[in-house]
Motif scaffolding. Structure first.
Motif, PDB file in Angstrom:
ATOM      1  N   ASN A 101       0.822  -1.207   0.000  1.00  0.00           N
ATOM      2  CA  ASN A 101       0.000   0.000   0.000  1.00  0.00           C
ATOM      3  C   ASN A 101       0.856   1.257   0.000  1.00  0.00           C
ATOM      4  O   ASN A 101       0.596   2.194  -0.765  1.00  0.00           O
ATOM      5  CB  ASN A 101      -0.965   0.002   1.197  1.00  0.00           C
ATOM      6  CG  ASN A 101      -2.293  -0.617   0.866  1.00  0.00           C
ATOM      7  OD1 ASN A 101      -3.026  -0.114   0.029  1.00  0.00           O
ATOM      8  ND2 ASN A 101      -2.609  -1.724   1.526  1.00  0.00           N
ATOM      9  N   LEU A 102       1.896   1.289   0.820  1.00  0.00           N
ATOM     10  CA  LEU A 102       2.770   2.463   0.845  1.00  0.00           C
ATOM     11  C   LEU A 102       3.520   2.623  -0.467  1.00  0.00           C
ATOM     12  O   LEU A 102       3.727   3.737  -0.939  1.00  0.00           O
ATOM     13  CB  LEU A 102       3.752   2.396   2.013  1.00  0.00           C
ATOM     14  CG  LEU A 102       3.205   2.748   3.389  1.00  0.00           C
ATOM     15  CD1 LEU A 102       4.346   2.897   4.389  1.00  0.00           C
ATOM     16  CD2 LEU A 102       2.350   3.987   3.382  1.00  0.00           C
ATOM     17  N   ARG A 103       3.922   1.526  -1.069  1.00  0.00           N
ATOM     18  CA  ARG A 103       4.595   1.602  -2.375  1.00  0.00           C
ATOM     19  C   ARG A 103       3.649   2.179  -3.430  1.00  0.00           C
ATOM     20  O   ARG A 103       4.073   2.957  -4.294  1.00  0.00           O
ATOM     21  CB  ARG A 103       5.093   0.227  -2.807  1.00  0.00           C
ATOM     22  CG  ARG A 103       6.312  -0.232  -2.065  1.00  0.00           C
ATOM     23  CD  ARG A 103       6.735  -1.634  -2.551  1.00  0.00           C
ATOM     24  NE  ARG A 103       7.731  -2.186  -1.677  1.00  0.00           N
ATOM     25  CZ  ARG A 103       9.033  -1.907  -1.755  1.00  0.00           C
ATOM     26  NH1 ARG A 103       9.469  -1.084  -2.664  1.00  0.00           N
ATOM     27  NH2 ARG A 103       9.881  -2.461  -0.909  1.00  0.00           N
ATOM     28  N   ALA A 104       2.381   1.799  -3.367  1.00  0.00           N
ATOM     29  CA  ALA A 104       1.397   2.321  -4.315  1.00  0.00           C
ATOM     30  C   ALA A 104       1.250   3.835  -4.154  1.00  0.00           C
ATOM     31  O   ALA A 104       1.215   4.575  -5.145  1.00  0.00           O
ATOM     32  CB  ALA A 104       0.051   1.621  -4.129  1.00  0.00           C
ATOM     33  N   GLY A 147      -1.873   4.850   8.130  1.00  0.00           N
ATOM     34  CA  GLY A 147      -2.279   6.169   7.641  1.00  0.00           C
ATOM     35  C   GLY A 147      -1.245   7.230   7.970  1.00  0.00           C
ATOM     36  O   GLY A 147      -0.941   8.100   7.153  1.00  0.00           O
ATOM     37  N   LEU A 148      -0.680   7.155   9.167  1.00  0.00           N
ATOM     38  CA  LEU A 148       0.368   8.095   9.542  1.00  0.00           C
ATOM     39  C   LEU A 148       1.622   7.866   8.698  1.00  0.00           C
ATOM     40  O   LEU A 148       2.255   8.826   8.243  1.00  0.00           O
ATOM     41  CB  LEU A 148       0.690   7.964  11.033  1.00  0.00           C
ATOM     42  CG  LEU A 148       1.778   8.884  11.576  1.00  0.00           C
ATOM     43  CD1 LEU A 148       1.444  10.351  11.329  1.00  0.00           C
ATOM     44  CD2 LEU A 148       1.985   8.630  13.068  1.00  0.00           C
ATOM     45  N   ALA A 149       1.970   6.618   8.449  1.00  0.00           N
ATOM     46  CA  ALA A 149       3.129   6.310   7.594  1.00  0.00           C
ATOM     47  C   ALA A 149       2.936   6.916   6.207  1.00  0.00           C
ATOM     48  O   ALA A 149       3.860   7.493   5.631  1.00  0.00           O
ATOM     49  CB  ALA A 149       3.330   4.802   7.495  1.00  0.00           C
ATOM     50  N   GLN A 150       1.727   6.816   5.687  1.00  0.00           N
ATOM     51  CA  GLN A 150       1.409   7.411   4.383  1.00  0.00           C
ATOM     52  C   GLN A 150       1.612   8.917   4.420  1.00  0.00           C
ATOM     53  O   GLN A 150       2.152   9.506   3.500  1.00  0.00           O
ATOM     54  CB  GLN A 150      -0.036   7.045   4.005  1.00  0.00           C
ATOM     55  CG  GLN A 150      -0.592   7.737   2.798  1.00  0.00           C
ATOM     56  CD  GLN A 150      -1.207   9.089   3.125  1.00  0.00           C
ATOM     57  OE1 GLN A 150      -1.108  10.007   2.330  1.00  0.00           O
ATOM     58  NE2 GLN A 150      -1.802   9.265   4.282  1.00  0.00           N
ATOM     59  N   ALA A 151       1.182   9.559   5.514  1.00  0.00           N
ATOM     60  CA  ALA A 151       1.329  11.011   5.643  1.00  0.00           C
ATOM     61  C   ALA A 151       2.797  11.423   5.740  1.00  0.00           C
ATOM     62  O   ALA A 151       3.158  12.534   5.358  1.00  0.00           O
ATOM     63  CB  ALA A 151       0.552  11.506   6.869  1.00  0.00           C
TER      64      ALA A 151
END
Length: 188
Positions: A101-104, A147-151
């Motif tokens: 997900n983070l790679r996307a 979600g925080l990692a994405q931010a």
């Protein structure tokens, strides 16, 4: 030092039939650089609407605002380049792992050195050991951490988190607040 967020008489109204709903009504706000700031209020008070105005996702009916010195109407793309945003109820692909997900997301934002950033962000939020866990198998607290990692992916100047502890048990909420405090100490 310039404030990171500043609004003047910011207003957002919605028309529902013949009724006008005042979601954000004349908000004057000044958030100085170098602090943790929280919006507190009951459901329906306009907190998420205010955040969406600040991010340039919706436009105000009147008033003005700046985030990191950029106008929320005219320069919202510049704001989104520099702000890590975790919206309420963030969604990811349910059949992908945390890492996938983070790679996307990294691909979508054109992030360079994505492998390194994905690992750094997953480690920062305490999900590195769960990187192969599918989103649909995660607890609510793990989803919020993702979600925080994405931010954090684009190493933003400012983080804006909407309802970051919603649905998390008290211990998990405490851990999330501690994580935010650690990020603050590191200069976020």
């Amino acid at each position: 030092m310039a404030p990171v967020i500043e609004t003047h008489n910011l207003c957002k109204y919605y028309r529902v039939g013949k009724e006008v709903i005042k979601a954000v009504d004349g908000v004057d706000l000044l958030v100085p650089d170098g602090c943790i700031f929280g919006l507190i209020g009951p459901n329906g008070a306009g907190k998420s609407t205010l955040i969406h105005l600040l991010m340039g996702i919706i436009l105000p009916n009147s008033g003005s605002g700046e985030v990191l010195g950029y106008d929320i109407v005219k320069e919202s793309i510049e704001i989104r380049k520099r702000v890590g945003f975790m919206p309420e109820g963030i969604g990811f692909y349910t059949d992908l792992t945390a890492e996938q997900n983070l790679r996307a997301v990294a691909d979508l934002i054109g992030l360079e050195d994505k492998d390194k950033r994905v690992e750094e962000c997953l480690r920062t939020v305490g999900l590195w050991n769960f990187k192969k866990l599918k989103y649909k198998e995660m607890s609510t607290g793990m989803k919020q951490r993702l979600g925080l990692a994405q931010a954090l992916l684009k190493d933003p100047q400012l983080l804006i988190l909407d309802e970051p502890t919603a649905g998390i048990d008290p211990q998990g909420a405490r851990e999330f607040r501690d994580l935010v405090k650690e990020l603050y100490k590191e200069g976020k």
